[in-house]
Design a protein around this motif. Structure first.
Motif, PDB file in Angstrom:
ATOM      1  N   VAL A   1       0.885  -1.167   0.000  1.00  0.00           N
ATOM      2  CA  VAL A   1       0.000   0.000   0.000  1.00  0.00           C
ATOM      3  C   VAL A   1       0.922   1.216   0.000  1.00  0.00           C
ATOM      4  CG1 VAL A   1      -1.875  -1.211   1.137  1.00  0.00           C
ATOM      5  CG2 VAL A   1      -0.196  -0.004   2.526  1.00  0.00           C
ATOM      6  N   GLY A   2       0.403   2.397   0.318  1.00  0.00           N
ATOM      7  CA  GLY A   2       1.248   3.575   0.343  1.00  0.00           C
ATOM      8  C   GLY A   2       2.432   3.378   1.280  1.00  0.00           C
ATOM      9  N   THR A   3       3.622   3.705   0.799  1.00  0.00           N
ATOM     10  CA  THR A   3       4.833   3.470   1.571  1.00  0.00           C
ATOM     11  C   THR A   3       5.555   4.786   1.805  1.00  0.00           C
ATOM     12  OG1 THR A   3       4.990   1.321   0.453  1.00  0.00           O
ATOM     13  CG2 THR A   3       6.899   2.033   1.707  1.00  0.00           C
ATOM     14  N   ARG A   4       6.057   4.973   3.002  1.00  0.00           N
ATOM     15  CA  ARG A   4       6.715   6.233   3.360  1.00  0.00           C
ATOM     16  C   ARG A   4       8.106   6.277   2.739  1.00  0.00           C
ATOM     17  NH1 ARG A   4       4.723   4.453   8.487  1.00  0.00           N
ATOM     18  NH2 ARG A   4       2.691   5.377   8.931  1.00  0.00           N
ATOM     19  N   THR A   5       8.163   6.729   1.492  1.00  0.00           N
ATOM     20  CA  THR A   5       9.415   6.824   0.750  1.00  0.00           C
ATOM     21  C   THR A   5       9.408   8.133  -0.035  1.00  0.00           C
ATOM     22  OG1 THR A   5       8.550   5.763  -1.262  1.00  0.00           O
ATOM     23  CG2 THR A   5       9.368   4.308   0.481  1.00  0.00           C
ATOM     24  N   GLU A   6      10.368   8.261  -0.961  1.00  0.00           N
ATOM     25  CA  GLU A   6      10.430   9.424  -1.846  1.00  0.00           C
ATOM     26  C   GLU A   6       9.361   9.373  -2.941  1.00  0.00           C
ATOM     27  OE1 GLU A   6      14.306   8.908  -3.396  1.00  0.00           O
ATOM     28  OE2 GLU A   6      15.325   9.900  -1.723  1.00  0.00           O
ATOM     29  N   PHE A   7       8.630   8.280  -3.020  1.00  0.00           N
ATOM     30  CA  PHE A   7       7.707   8.037  -4.126  1.00  0.00           C
ATOM     31  C   PHE A   7       6.748   9.197  -4.353  1.00  0.00           C
ATOM     32  CE2 PHE A   7       3.619   6.487  -5.692  1.00  0.00           C
ATOM     33  CZ  PHE A   7       3.977   5.769  -6.807  1.00  0.00           C
ATOM     34  N   PHE A   8       6.113   9.674  -3.286  1.00  0.00           N
ATOM     35  CA  PHE A   8       5.084  10.703  -3.441  1.00  0.00           C
ATOM     36  C   PHE A   8       5.687  12.058  -3.792  1.00  0.00           C
ATOM     37  CE2 PHE A   8       3.039   7.411  -0.933  1.00  0.00           C
ATOM     38  CZ  PHE A   8       1.849   7.255  -1.622  1.00  0.00           C
ATOM     39  N   ASP A   9       6.876  12.340  -3.274  1.00  0.00           N
ATOM     40  CA  ASP A   9       7.540  13.590  -3.643  1.00  0.00           C
ATOM     41  C   ASP A   9       7.870  13.595  -5.132  1.00  0.00           C
ATOM     42  OD1 ASP A   9       7.435  14.448  -1.025  1.00  0.00           O
ATOM     43  OD2 ASP A   9       9.425  13.668  -0.534  1.00  0.00           O
ATOM     44  N   GLU A  10       8.384  12.470  -5.619  1.00  0.00           N
ATOM     45  CA  GLU A  10       8.719  12.371  -7.035  1.00  0.00           C
ATOM     46  C   GLU A  10       7.471  12.463  -7.906  1.00  0.00           C
ATOM     47  OE1 GLU A  10      11.649  12.203  -8.736  1.00  0.00           O
ATOM     48  OE2 GLU A  10      12.486  12.790  -6.815  1.00  0.00           O
ATOM     49  N   MET A  11       6.394  11.833  -7.466  1.00  0.00           N
ATOM     50  CA  MET A  11       5.159  11.865  -8.241  1.00  0.00           C
ATOM     51  C   MET A  11       4.622  13.283  -8.333  1.00  0.00           C
ATOM     52  SD  MET A  11       1.833   9.410  -7.923  1.00  0.00           S
ATOM     53  CE  MET A  11       1.468   9.813  -6.223  1.00  0.00           C
TER      54      MET A  11
END
Length: 267
Positions: A188-198
């Protein structure tokens, strides 16, 4: 009976941060040898240095998974560093928040190249080498909880994740008679750089926000890493890190109008 992973060689792409880095650290603690791949040399070396400092055995290979020939060079490096490989974890990829009617052809091709074609190419080449050597092994690919459903402004991303899921399902049935396991990983949603990059890639021209989901659907990357390691010890077709979200995904597949009502946004 759990499989012994000690002294097994694992290749991980997208290993400079997030799920890839967390999995590398945990699998090293379990006694595995690691070949880590990512584009960012500095961050990749930082992860490798941490593992070496803790007594782990690790090599690195800097490169972009979308570049032609990357898969064969990565597998060659595993042979040069450790004599071969036992596990391949195709984890590299990114998200994009943009409605489909506003996406360019270049954006479509880019996200499929990174998320789907590069990962599939790596698992294809890995499977071919294992078969040639008559060797068992385990191939994994990071899909998503969204492989079973979608959201507005995330159609391209979820399409790549659904495609990954189906490729893993097919490869699992094809390769099982040869002793090769294939698993798809569905965080599920993971606390990583993923959302910043998106958020950087998506812009701000659509009312759906790329901010992180509610905390209920957020997990640390270490939770995904633990689930991956459990799967290596006791192989399973799919690795889900949230049983409740798996149930939600199943319900919304059976009742698609429910999905429409929950996820619908208005312009």
């Amino acid at each position: 009976m759990a499989r012994d992973v000690r002294d097994k060689v694992m290749i991980i792409t997208g290993a400079s941060a997030g799920i890839g880095a967390a999995t590398a650290r945990l699998c090293s603690q379990a006694g595995m040898y690691l070949l880590l791949n990512a584009r960012r040399a500095d961050k990749l070396e930082q992860v490798a240095s941490e593992i070496r400092a803790a007594g782990g055995k690790v090599a690195t290979f800097v490169g972009d998974v979308t570049v032609a020939g990357h898969s064969t060079r990565l597998l060659d490096e595993a042979r040069n560093a450790f004599g071969g490989f036992d596990v391949v974890f195709a984890n590299a990829g990114y998200g994009l928040e943009r409605p489909i009617h506003r996406m360019s052809g270049e954006e479509w091709r880019a996200i499929f190249e990174a998320n789907f074609f590069a990962a599939t190419d790596l698992l294809q080449h890995a499977a071919q080498r294992l078969l040639e050597q008559q060797q068992s092994g385990h191939l994994l690919m990071t899909s998503s909880c969204l492989a079973r459903l979608t959201m507005p402004a995330h159609g391209a991303y979820t399409a790549t994740k659904s495609a990954q899921h189906h490729v893993c399902r097919a490869m699992r049935m094809e390769l099982r008679p040869f002793g090769i396991q294939v698993s798809s990983v569905h965080p599920v949603g993971t606390r990583t750089e993923f959302f910043d990059e998106m958020e950087k890639r998506g812009g701000d021209d659509w009312p759906v926000s790329a901010k992180q989901p509610p905390s209920l659907f957020m997990q640390p990357p270490e939770r995904v890493a633990r689930a991956v390691l459990r799967c290596l010890r006791k192989p399973r077709p799919e690795v889900w890190t949230s049983f409740s979200f798996r149930v939600i995904a199943a319900l919304m597949t059976v009742f698609p109008r429910m999905m429409d009502r929950v996820a619908q946004t208005k312009r």
